[in-house]
Design an enzyme around this catalytic site. Sequence first.
Site, short mmCIF file in Angstrom:
data_model
loop_
_atom_site.label_atom_id
_atom_site.label_comp_id
_atom_site.label_asym_id
_atom_site.label_seq_id
_atom_site.Cartn_x
_atom_site.Cartn_y
_atom_site.Cartn_z
N ASN A 113 5.59 0.80 10.76
CA ASN A 113 6.15 0.27 9.52
C ASN A 113 7.62 0.68 9.42
O ASN A 113 8.06 1.61 10.09
CB ASN A 113 5.45 0.90 8.30
CG ASN A 113 4.21 0.12 7.89
OD1 ASN A 113 4.10 -1.08 8.12
ND2 ASN A 113 3.28 0.82 7.26
N ALA A 138 -6.68 -2.60 8.82
CA ALA A 138 -7.80 -1.79 9.33
C ALA A 138 -7.75 -0.44 8.65
O ALA A 138 -6.70 -0.01 8.18
CB ALA A 138 -7.66 -1.62 10.83
N ARG A 140 -9.84 3.70 8.64
CA ARG A 140 -10.85 4.60 9.19
C ARG A 140 -11.73 5.06 8.04
O ARG A 140 -11.20 5.61 7.06
CB ARG A 140 -10.19 5.81 9.84
CG ARG A 140 -9.54 5.45 11.16
CD ARG A 140 -8.86 6.64 11.77
NE ARG A 140 -7.70 7.05 11.00
CZ ARG A 140 -7.06 8.21 11.15
NH1 ARG A 140 -7.49 9.09 12.01
NH2 ARG A 140 -6.01 8.50 10.43
N LYS A 202 8.60 -7.28 6.12
CA LYS A 202 7.45 -6.38 5.95
C LYS A 202 7.90 -5.12 5.22
O LYS A 202 7.19 -4.58 4.37
CB LYS A 202 6.88 -6.05 7.34
CG LYS A 202 5.70 -5.08 7.35
CD LYS A 202 4.38 -5.78 7.16
CE LYS A 202 3.19 -4.87 6.88
NZ LYS A 202 2.89 -3.88 7.88
N ASN A 206 6.32 -3.31 1.96
CA ASN A 206 5.90 -1.90 1.98
C ASN A 206 6.69 -1.04 1.00
O ASN A 206 6.15 -0.09 0.44
CB ASN A 206 6.03 -1.31 3.38
CG ASN A 206 5.01 -1.86 4.35
OD1 ASN A 206 5.34 -2.26 5.46
ND2 ASN A 206 3.75 -1.92 3.96
N GLU A 284 5.24 7.75 5.10
CA GLU A 284 6.31 7.01 5.79
C GLU A 284 7.47 6.70 4.85
O GLU A 284 8.20 5.74 5.06
CB GLU A 284 5.74 5.73 6.41
CG GLU A 284 4.76 6.02 7.53
CD GLU A 284 4.33 4.79 8.29
OE1 GLU A 284 4.44 4.79 9.52
OE2 GLU A 284 3.86 3.84 7.64
#
Length: 315
Positions: A113, A138, A140, A202, A206, A284
């Site tokens: 990112n 996705a 976890r 993007k 974000n 991030e």
Amino acid sequence: MTQPSNPPVLTDRASSWLIVGAGALGQLFAAHLASQRAVTLLGRRDAPSTLGYLTAEGEQRRIALPRLRLRDWRPSPPPALVILATKAHDGEAALAELEPRLDPTTPLLLLQNGFRLQPRLTTCWPGPVLCASTTEAAYRPTSPSTSGEPAVDVVHAARGHTWIGDLAGEHAELAERIAETMNEAGLAASACADIRRRLWHKLAINAVINPLTARYRIPNGELAHPARQREVTALVGEISRLMAAEGIEPPEAGWMALVQRAIGNSAANQSSMLQDVLAGRPTERDAILGPLLEAAERHALDVPALRALYSSTPG
Ligand code: KPL
């Protein structure tokens, strides 16, 4: 490391591809690409040599692939491609650790990112550096399976698309070949000539969704609530001025529509930054908000909403 006399060929089905970073995206890419290439997945911890994968269609699979710790990996055979799937802030350290074991001409594909690592590695890495911008989702699962079923390591939450290109505009053919293999592996991808623009688009998404959802600890969709729209509007206003100053072409429907659509499309998601905050991991923030604040400096633009957001976001 010295250059091998016959460098591995990326399009050779027997060639090995190395994925560095065993987070959700790294695991998702490994689960798919293992059907097409000899994939090795590197992480920070020991892991079993199968990956539990829940597909976007709800099918549970176990995929056999070597999963090693970064420090234990040996380059035999040398990889034809390294996919760097770490968080943006871990990318340089991971690559520095691997560098003595890699041929310096090995192509890299960056999945991060933001817009921090991409220009840096494009300048520093001797081999081709490809960048990807992906809308694949996705995660976890946090709790291990209790049903007696084998544990799921990664869930493909929503199918997306991955664009691949390079900032120097020198590796279009390589981008095509990688996109081709990804499509064969069941991940929709295309090569593109405007990856810089796509990365900044993007980043705009974000920069609004990730810090706000992390601050309020809410799923992405709650940003559509009228109570949050004032902040969203202020941020998008500042971002659109910065993008114009940087010469980034806006999306056809405009910046606000881009961000609102991303909020709607990922309504049920926990943003990656919220997941990091909840897990006590570094965020991030610098890779996402840093390039915007630096652009504000360069163009002497006042961005109070972005500055406040940066200060209130854990690094
Ligand atoms: O990319 C994302 C992230 O969480 O990092 C979005 C698009 C906001 C989806 O959650």
